[in-house]
Motif scaffolding. Structure first.
Motif, PDB file in Angstrom:
ATOM      1  N   THR A 121      30.463 -77.772  -8.124  1.00  0.00           N
ATOM      2  CA  THR A 121      30.813 -76.373  -7.696  1.00  0.00           C
ATOM      3  C   THR A 121      32.187 -76.293  -7.407  1.00  0.00           C
ATOM      4  O   THR A 121      32.850 -77.386  -7.089  1.00  0.00           O
ATOM      5  CB  THR A 121      29.952 -76.082  -6.496  1.00  0.00           C
ATOM      6  N   PHE A 159      31.113 -74.366  -0.263  1.00  0.00           N
ATOM      7  CA  PHE A 159      29.829 -74.800  -0.679  1.00  0.00           C
ATOM      8  C   PHE A 159      28.982 -75.313   0.741  1.00  0.00           C
ATOM      9  O   PHE A 159      28.035 -75.127   0.803  1.00  0.00           O
ATOM     10  CB  PHE A 159      30.466 -76.109  -1.518  1.00  0.00           C
ATOM     11  N   TYR A 206      25.191 -81.100 -10.550  1.00  0.00           N
ATOM     12  CA  TYR A 206      25.900 -79.884 -10.642  1.00  0.00           C
ATOM     13  C   TYR A 206      27.287 -80.181  -9.852  1.00  0.00           C
ATOM     14  O   TYR A 206      27.262 -80.892  -8.697  1.00  0.00           O
ATOM     15  CB  TYR A 206      25.231 -78.812  -9.885  1.00  0.00           C
ATOM     16  N   GLU A 249      27.085 -70.333  -9.366  1.00  0.00           N
ATOM     17  CA  GLU A 249      27.246 -71.035  -8.472  1.00  0.00           C
ATOM     18  C   GLU A 249      26.037 -70.881  -7.466  1.00  0.00           C
ATOM     19  O   GLU A 249      25.380 -71.531  -6.607  1.00  0.00           O
ATOM     20  CB  GLU A 249      28.687 -70.627  -7.570  1.00  0.00           C
ATOM     21  N   GLY A 285      31.553 -80.889  -4.699  1.00  0.00           N
ATOM     22  CA  GLY A 285      32.518 -79.714  -4.842  1.00  0.00           C
ATOM     23  C   GLY A 285      33.685 -80.012  -3.959  1.00  0.00           C
ATOM     24  O   GLY A 285      33.734 -80.502  -3.017  1.00  0.00           O
TER      25      GLY A 285
END
Ligand code: ADP
Ligand code: MG
Length: 381
Positions: free
Chosen positions: A359, A365, A357, A168, A338
Motif C-alpha cells: 500500500t 495504513f 499487497y 487501497e 506500506g
C-alpha cells in the motif's frame, strides 16, 4: 463515494490530490512506487481529455519556505520521464492557472502554502478555483486534515475517489475485516507519534507487535533503558509505558541493537539493548532481534508492516529491515507492507511482488487497519 466513472470528463479539470511524497536522494527520486501507483489514473484522465491539476505534499517543510530541498522538482522530472511528456509546473499557487482539456499542471509542494497544515478554507478555495472535481488518490495522507485533503474536498464543485484509493480501501478492508490469525504488526520508521498512536487500538487485535526504528527506541526508553543520542519521541514515552503495562506479552522490543556515532558512520556495533552508551545512536535492530522478528513473521497468519527497522538507506544499518523484508517475502502469511520508505525497502531487498499487497500508505495504513475513519476519505462522502 463517487468514482471517476461518475463524471463526463472532456473539458473538466480534475484536482488530483496524489501521494507524491517519495524518497529523494541527491536531487533524484530514489523510489517510484508511489508515482507508479497513480500513473494509470493520470493517463486515464488525460485520455478522457480532462485537465489535471496535480498536487501533493513533500516532506515536512516550514510553511512559506523557499528552500529548494522542499521542491517537487525531482518528482516533476521523474513524471516527465515516466509519462514521456513535458510536465507544466507552477512554482507557486499565485502563478497557477486552470489547465485545458488533456493538459496537466503540477503544483509545487502543498505544504509550502500558508494554511495547508491548518486546513485553511481560504487556501482550499484557491486550489478549488483551478478545477472542477476533487479526485483523492493520496491514501498515504488520508489520515491528515491538510487543506488540500479535507477543506478542498468541501470547496471543490464535486469530489470522488480515484481508482487507486478505491483499491487501497477494498484490499486493506479485506485484510481488516477477515484477518488470518494470528495477526502480527511490525512497526518502525521515523514518524514515531503517528505510528505509535495507531498501536493503541491495534494492540486489541494483534497477537504480537514487533517494534523497530524510532518506535523501538521510544519503547526502550519507556523500559527505563539508556538510548544515548537515538531518534525517539519523549512525549510518547508515557504512552509507550502504558501500552507495555497494559499488554505485557504483546510487544516484541528488540533485545539487541546496532549502534554507531551517527547514520553516516562506516560501520555499526551490535550491543545488548541495555548496554547503549550516552554517545551511541541506535540505527538498527540487532541480529538476535532480526531473527526473532523473522521467526514471528514465518509463523503469523497476517503480517502488517509499516516502517523501516533501521536506517536501511545506509548498508551498515540495513540488516534488520532486510531480514523483515525477506521473511515477509517467504512467509505463508497474508503479508501487507506500506509507507514511502517501507516500499523503497521492499523493492531494495527484492520483496516487491512477493507480498500479498503493498500500500502507498504508511501511518494512514496503520490508522486504517485499526478501524479509524480517515478524515480525507470521510470528506468524500
Ligand atoms: P514510511 O515512509 O515507510 O512510513 P517513515 O517515514 O516513518 O516510514 O520512516 C522511514 C525512515 O526511518 C527511514 O528513512 C529510516 O532511515 C528511518 N529510521 C529507521 N530507523 C531509524 C533509527 N533507528 N534512527 C533514525 N532513523 C531511523
Ligand atoms: Mg516516510
Amino acid at each position: 463515494m463517487k468514482t471517476l466513472a461518475d463524471f463526463d470528463w472532456p473539458g473538466k479539470v480534475a484536482l488530483l490530490r496524489a501521494e507524491l511524497n517519495v524518497p529523494v536522494k541527491d536531487g533524484k527520486v530514489a523510489d517510484t512506487a508511489r508515482i507508479d501507483a497513480v500513473l494509470p489514473t493520470i493517463r486515464d484522465l488525460l485520455e478522457h481529455k480532462a485537465g489535471i491539476v496535480l498536487m501533493s505534499h513533500f516532506g515536512r517543510p516550514p510553511e512559506g519556505s523557499s528552500d529548494p530541498k522542499w521542491s517537487l522538482a525531482p518528482v516533476r522530472a521523474k513524471l516527465a520521464e515516466l509519462l514521456e511528456r513535458e510536465i507544466a509546473f507552477s512554482p507557486s499557487l499565485d502563478e497557477a492557472s486552470r489547465p485545458s482539456g488533456g493538459e496537466l499542471v503540477l503544483l509545487e509542494n502543498t505544504r509550502l502554502n500558508r494554511g495547508e497544515k491548518a486546513g485553511d478554507p481560504d487556501l482550499a478555495a484557491r486550489y478549488a478555483a483551478l478545477g472542477d472535481v476533487f479526485v483523492l488518490e493520496a491514501f498515504g495522507s488520508a489520515h491528515r486534515k491538510d487543506a488540500s485533503l479535507v477543506a478542498l474536498a468541501q470547496a471543490a464543485g464535486d469530489r470522488c475517489a480515484g481508482p487507486l484509493l478505491e483499491r487501497e480501501v477494498a484490499m486493506l478492508g479485506k485484510a481488516r475485516s477477515a484477518p488470518r490469525l494470528p495477526q502480527l504488526i511490525v512497526a518502525g520508521g521515523a514518524k514515531i507519534s503517528d505510528k505509535l498512536g495507531a498501536l493503541v487500538n491495534l494492540a486489541e487485535t494483534a497477537e504480537h507487535i514487533a517494534v523497530g526504528g524510532g518506535i523501538a527506541n521510544t519503547f526502550l526508553a519507556a523500559q527505563g533503558k539508556s538510548i544515548g543520542k537515538s531518534l525517539w519521541e519523549p512525549e510518547m514515552k508515557e504512552k509507550a509505558q502504558q501500552l507495555l503495562d497494559l499488554h505485557p506479552d504483546l510487544f516484541i522490543v528488540p533485545g539487541d541493537v546496532i549502534v554507531a556515532a551517527g547514520p553516516d558512520a562506516p560501520a555499526g556495533i551490535a550491543k545488548p539493548a541495555n548496554e547503549v552508551d550516552a554517545d551511541d545512536m541506535i540505527l538498527d535492530i540487532g541480529p538476535a532481534a532480526s531473527k526473532r522478528f523473522a521467526d514471528e513473521i514465518a509463523r503469523a497468519g497476517t503480517v502488517i508492516w509499516a516502517g523501516a527497522m533501521g536506517v536501511f538507506e545506509s548498508a551498515p544499518f540495513a540488516a534488520g529491515t532486510e531480514a523483515v523484508a525477506s521473511a515477509m517475502a517467504s512467509s505463508e502469511a497474508y503479508t501487507v507492507a506500506g509507507g514511502g520508505e517501507t516500499l523503497a525497502a521492499v523493492r531494495q531487498f527484492g520483496a516487491f511482488g512477493k507480498l500479498d499487497y503493498t500500500t502507498t500508505g504508511g501511518s494512514a495504513f496503520l490508522e486504517f487497519m485499526e478501524g479509524k475513519e480517515l478524515p480525507a476519505i470521510a470528506a468524500l462522502q
